[in-house]
Design a protein around this motif. Structure first.
Motif, PDB file in Angstrom:
ATOM      1  N   MET A 178       0.827  -1.207   0.000  1.00 13.38           N
ATOM      2  CA  MET A 178       0.000   0.000   0.000  1.00 13.38           C
ATOM      3  C   MET A 178       0.865   1.262   0.000  1.00 13.38           C
ATOM      4  SD  MET A 178      -3.021  -1.144  -0.214  1.00 13.38           S
ATOM      5  CE  MET A 178      -3.971   0.340   0.142  1.00 13.38           C
ATOM      6  N   ILE A 179       1.923   1.245   0.819  1.00 15.52           N
ATOM      7  CA  ILE A 179       2.807   2.414   0.890  1.00 15.52           C
ATOM      8  C   ILE A 179       3.488   2.654  -0.454  1.00 15.52           C
ATOM      9  CG2 ILE A 179       4.916   3.317   1.935  1.00 15.52           C
ATOM     10  CD1 ILE A 179       4.088   1.885   4.522  1.00 15.52           C
ATOM     11  N   LEU A 180       3.993   1.547  -1.042  1.00 17.03           N
ATOM     12  CA  LEU A 180       4.674   1.682  -2.339  1.00 17.03           C
ATOM     13  C   LEU A 180       3.696   2.115  -3.438  1.00 17.03           C
ATOM     14  CD1 LEU A 180       7.045  -1.425  -2.266  1.00 17.03           C
ATOM     15  CD2 LEU A 180       7.674   0.990  -2.053  1.00 17.03           C
ATOM     16  N   SER A 181       2.449   1.731  -3.336  1.00 12.58           N
ATOM     17  CA  SER A 181       1.443   2.146  -4.317  1.00 12.58           C
ATOM     18  C   SER A 181       1.222   3.653  -4.264  1.00 12.58           C
ATOM     19  CB  SER A 181       0.124   1.412  -4.073  1.00 12.58           C
ATOM     20  OG  SER A 181       0.291   0.024  -4.222  1.00 12.58           O
ATOM     21  N   VAL A 182       1.137   4.177  -3.028  1.00 17.20           N
ATOM     22  CA  VAL A 182       0.955   5.622  -2.870  1.00 17.20           C
ATOM     23  C   VAL A 182       2.180   6.375  -3.381  1.00 17.20           C
ATOM     24  CG1 VAL A 182       0.657   7.487  -1.195  1.00 17.20           C
ATOM     25  CG2 VAL A 182      -0.630   5.355  -0.924  1.00 17.20           C
ATOM     26  N   VAL A 183       3.357   5.803  -3.070  1.00 19.21           N
ATOM     27  CA  VAL A 183       4.598   6.432  -3.555  1.00 19.21           C
ATOM     28  C   VAL A 183       4.633   6.433  -5.082  1.00 19.21           C
ATOM     29  CG1 VAL A 183       7.111   6.230  -3.631  1.00 19.21           C
ATOM     30  CG2 VAL A 183       5.894   5.889  -1.464  1.00 19.21           C
ATOM     31  N   SER A 184       4.202   5.319  -5.690  1.00 24.91           N
ATOM     32  CA  SER A 184       4.177   5.234  -7.156  1.00 24.91           C
ATOM     33  C   SER A 184       3.240   6.275  -7.751  1.00 24.91           C
ATOM     34  CB  SER A 184       3.750   3.828  -7.590  1.00 24.91           C
ATOM     35  OG  SER A 184       4.685   2.866  -7.162  1.00 24.91           O
ATOM     36  N   LEU A 185       2.069   6.449  -7.099  1.00 26.62           N
ATOM     37  CA  LEU A 185       1.125   7.470  -7.571  1.00 26.62           C
ATOM     38  C   LEU A 185       1.764   8.851  -7.538  1.00 26.62           C
ATOM     39  CD1 LEU A 185      -1.687   8.431  -8.429  1.00 26.62           C
ATOM     40  CD2 LEU A 185      -2.325   8.467  -5.994  1.00 26.62           C
ATOM     41  N   ALA A 186       2.466   9.137  -6.462  1.00 30.53           N
ATOM     42  CA  ALA A 186       3.128  10.439  -6.335  1.00 30.53           C
ATOM     43  C   ALA A 186       4.211  10.602  -7.399  1.00 30.53           C
ATOM     44  CB  ALA A 186       3.720  10.586  -4.931  1.00 30.53           C
ATOM     45  N   ILE A 187       4.965   9.511  -7.624  1.00 27.28           N
ATOM     46  CA  ILE A 187       6.050   9.580  -8.627  1.00 27.28           C
ATOM     47  C   ILE A 187       5.483   9.867 -10.017  1.00 27.28           C
ATOM     48  CG2 ILE A 187       7.759   8.169  -9.863  1.00 27.28           C
ATOM     49  CD1 ILE A 187       8.357   6.799  -7.187  1.00 27.28           C
ATOM     50  N   PHE A 188       4.416   9.151 -10.402  1.00 26.11           N
ATOM     51  CA  PHE A 188       3.836   9.356 -11.737  1.00 26.11           C
ATOM     52  C   PHE A 188       3.194  10.732 -11.869  1.00 26.11           C
ATOM     53  CE2 PHE A 188       4.331   4.777 -12.148  1.00 26.11           C
ATOM     54  CZ  PHE A 188       4.665   4.657 -13.501  1.00 26.11           C
ATOM     55  N   THR A 189       2.634  11.245 -10.751  1.00 27.94           N
ATOM     56  CA  THR A 189       2.065  12.597 -10.785  1.00 27.94           C
ATOM     57  C   THR A 189       3.157  13.639 -11.009  1.00 27.94           C
ATOM     58  OG1 THR A 189       0.268  11.946  -9.298  1.00 27.94           O
ATOM     59  CG2 THR A 189       0.727  14.306  -9.507  1.00 27.94           C
ATOM     60  N   VAL A 190       4.257  13.483 -10.262  1.00 27.05           N
ATOM     61  CA  VAL A 190       5.387  14.405 -10.434  1.00 27.05           C
ATOM     62  C   VAL A 190       5.939  14.312 -11.865  1.00 27.05           C
ATOM     63  CG1 VAL A 190       7.769  14.868  -9.735  1.00 27.05           C
ATOM     64  CG2 VAL A 190       6.022  14.424  -7.995  1.00 27.05           C
ATOM     65  N   LYS A 191       6.054  13.074 -12.383  1.00 33.61           N
ATOM     66  CA  LYS A 191       6.554  12.899 -13.750  1.00 33.61           C
ATOM     67  C   LYS A 191       5.634  13.587 -14.762  1.00 33.61           C
ATOM     68  CE  LYS A 191       7.630   9.435 -17.246  1.00 33.61           C
ATOM     69  NZ  LYS A 191       7.654   7.997 -17.593  1.00 33.61           N
ATOM     70  N   GLY A 192       4.321  13.452 -14.559  1.00 38.73           N
ATOM     71  CA  GLY A 192       3.372  14.082 -15.483  1.00 38.73           C
ATOM     72  C   GLY A 192       3.495  15.595 -15.483  1.00 38.73           C
ATOM     73  N   VAL A 193       3.590  16.191 -14.277  1.00 35.98           N
ATOM     74  CA  VAL A 193       3.729  17.652 -14.174  1.00 35.98           C
ATOM     75  C   VAL A 193       5.046  18.113 -14.801  1.00 35.98           C
ATOM     76  CG1 VAL A 193       3.956  19.583 -12.566  1.00 35.98           C
ATOM     77  CG2 VAL A 193       2.254  17.788 -12.128  1.00 35.98           C
TER      78      VAL A 193
END
Length: 600
Positions: free
Chosen positions: A72-87
């Motif tokens: 679960m923690i890594l999933s949230v981290v992945s979401l944050a990483i992809f959001t940062v990459k998109g921006v």
């Protein structure tokens, strides 16, 4: 004596020199914005690599540790990483597009400004469609080359480095093996570069030919229709289009010839990675997370690595267009800026030609030591057979060309010693082939005096006998004239041109066959407008219809680039020379010529 080896920097338009020049001259202006884009690219590259690394951690948490909380923690981290990459990806794309648009606009302005600084000799050697091709393809190629370089360094190289770090951290041996596909790929791609460059030149020339045929067909549509040349022009443009298509197909085959090799080499690397990684997991007890993390990083690294391998091909293709633009920008100005020269100061507007010689081509003189004086406030007419040099006189006076010998003076000032702008501001020109811009009637008249008021424009139109027909249009002065004034008759176009010249209110008037293409009724109206234009102005007029210049103060008969006769109309008739011969020839089918009084 041995030849000195050529260096890659010897050719000013070689790939190395062009790249260096584009970076130093054009990209460096926006270095702060490029730096910001690089920062965002680095963030996106790091996010890409981190996502590949985290995938291995997720696999281990799920299949090795059975840790739901960790997943679960890594999933949230992945979401944050992809959001940062998109921006970050959005930000760098917008910044690079804005820089691209700015560079494109600047290059278009540079080329057009350069073209405005050339004389007529420069244009006589080229077709206008060539400049359209250079303006569009050339300016776009510059931005494409810079974007290729920036994306190669900022996006592809940074992403590749970050992903290689992940691969090495997971399995150094397999990372080294994966990099072995690069040397053979580079070797094959180097052989394709020269072929692609040659095809790119051919492609540019072919596109210019298509533009040329299209432009000539549309501008000469009346001639095309009148002579039933539709199929001829279709055949011509179809041949050009087919040649460009075949060349484009050939370029597609050559430039993409590397794809099978790259895909095959990549397939070998992936297959080896799968076998070796699977062996390590099964036989040596390595965690599956390491295997999946390495494989993900390898697959993500494949595309940027392939783009970097093809960079040289795409770069050389784009540099052809950049060269087309820079060759014109770099060429010496045929009409250099002379704004530092003194302005022409007129007192009487006396024009003098002093032994002026000129030739469009070497050893083919057009003017031979021509000398004459156009007296201030009077009309001087140039007559004679076509090709004698009459129109060249006006072109030299406007400094559209420079004389090869002799001098041209106005009020004792050599026009070579004054600024062209001040010279041309003191002249009003009306030619046989009137050029009207694709704008309104008002705008075309107003070109005679930028910033003219409505009252001045209307007054000029009335003086040119144009106001009545203009007001007969539904939109009046707001009526569009069409391309080259195609929506107006010949007489209407000529009167618009006279109104434009009247608005200029210049002390020197130049008329080149201003009524030659008109019918008798239109000629009468235009001639009356011209008489108003010439009143109390130094006028030099070229005419084939000799009855239009019978009242001229001086008539010069020009043949073979020299003046063979000069005088007033009646004097020249009494001499029974070349002028009298021309005049009687024109009058042969008109009313009988009245006898000349010998006492005059």
């Amino acid at each position: 004596m041995t030849d000195t080896p050529r260096k890659i920097t010897d050719d000013p338009y070689g790939a190395a020199q062009l790249v260096r020049r584009l970076v130093m001259e054009q990209a460096s202006v926006y270095w702060r914005r490029y730096l910001l884009a690089f920062g965002l690219m680095a963030i996106a590259a790091a996010a890409t690599a981190l996502s590949a690394y985290l995938l291995g951690q997720v696999i281990n948490q799920a299949y090795v540790d059975r840790n739901l909380q960790g997943i679960m923690i890594l999933s949230v981290v992945s979401l944050a990483i992809f959001t940062v990459k998109g921006v970050a990806t959005y930000g760098q794309s917008v910044i690079l597009t804005q820089i691209k648009n700015a560079i494109l606009a600047n290059n278009q302005r540079r080329l057009f400004d350069k073209l405005m600084r050339e004389n007529l000799a420069f244009y006589s050697q080229r077709h206008s469609s060539e400049f359209l091709a250079r303006l569009t393809a050339g300016a776009n190629s510059v931005t494409e080359v810079l974007n290729l370089l920036i994306n190669a360094v900022g996006r592809d190289l940074l992403s590749l480095i970050a992903l290689v770090i992940v691969m090495v951290s997971q399995d150094p041996f397999m990372a080294l093996f994966g990099l072995l596909i690069a040397p053979p790929a580079v070797f094959v791609l180097r052989k394709l570069v020269r072929r692609v460059k040659g095809l790119a030149y051919t492609q540019f020339a072919g596109n210019a030919e298509i533009l040329e045929t299209m432009q000539e067909s549309l501008q000469g549509i009346r001639t095309v229709k009148a002579f039933s040349l539709e199929q001829t022009m279709r055949d011509r443009i179809n041949a050009s289009i087919e040649a460009v298509r075949k060349n484009a197909d050939k370029m597609a085959r050559v430039s993409n010839r590397s794809s099978p090799l790259m895909e095959t080499l990549g397939g070998f690397a992936v297959a080896a990675s799968l076998m070796y990684g699977g062996y390590r997991v099964v036989a040596t007890g390595a965690t599956p997370g390491q295997f999946f993390s390495f494989l993900t990083a390898f697959l993500l690294a494949y595309e940027p690595a392939k783009r970097l391998a093809r960079l040289n091909i795409e770069l050389n293709s784009g540099l052809v267009g950049a060269r087309m633009l820079l060759e014109i920008v770099d060429s010496p100005q045929s009409e250099p800026d002379d704004g530092d020269k003194p302005a022409l100061a007129l007192t009487e507007a006396r024009v003098e030609f002093d032994h002026v010689g000129f030739a469009y081509r070497p050893d083919e003189p057009v003017l031979n030591a021509m000398s004459f004086t156009a007296e201030p406030g009077k009309m001087t007419a140039l007559v004679g057979p076509s090709g004698g040099g009459k129109s060249t006189v006006l072109a030299l006076l406007l400094r559209l060309y420079e004389p090869g010998s002799g001098d041209i003076r106005i009020d004792g000032q050599s026009i070579a010693g004054v600024s062209r702008r001040s010279l041309r501001q003191q002249t009003a020109y009306v030619g046989q082939d009137v050029y009207l811009f694709r704008d309104t009637v008002r705008a075309n008249i107003a070109f005679g005096k930028i910033g003219a008021s409505e009252d001045e424009i209307v007054a000029a139109a009335k003086a040119a006998y144009a106001h009545d027909f203009i007001m007969g249009f539904p939109l009046g002065y707001d009526t569009p004239v069409g391309e080259h004034g195609a929506q107006l008759s010949g007489g209407q176009r000529q009167r618009i041109a006279v109104a434009r010249a009247l608005l200029r209110n210049a002390p020197i008037v130049l008329l080149d066959e201003a009524t030659a293409a008109l019918d008798s009724e239109s000629e009468k109206l235009v001639q009356e407008a011209i008489e108003r234009l010439c009143l109390n102005r130094t006028t030099i007029v070229i005419a084939h219809r000799l009855h239009t210049i019978m009242h001229a103060d001086a008539i010069l008969v020009v043949e073979g680039g020299t003046i063979v006769e000069q005088g007033r109309h009646d004097d020249l008739l009494r001499r029974s020379g070349r002028y009298a011969s021309f005049f009687r020839l024109q009058q042969r089918h008109a009313a009988p010529l009245a006898p000349v009084d010998a006492a005059i």
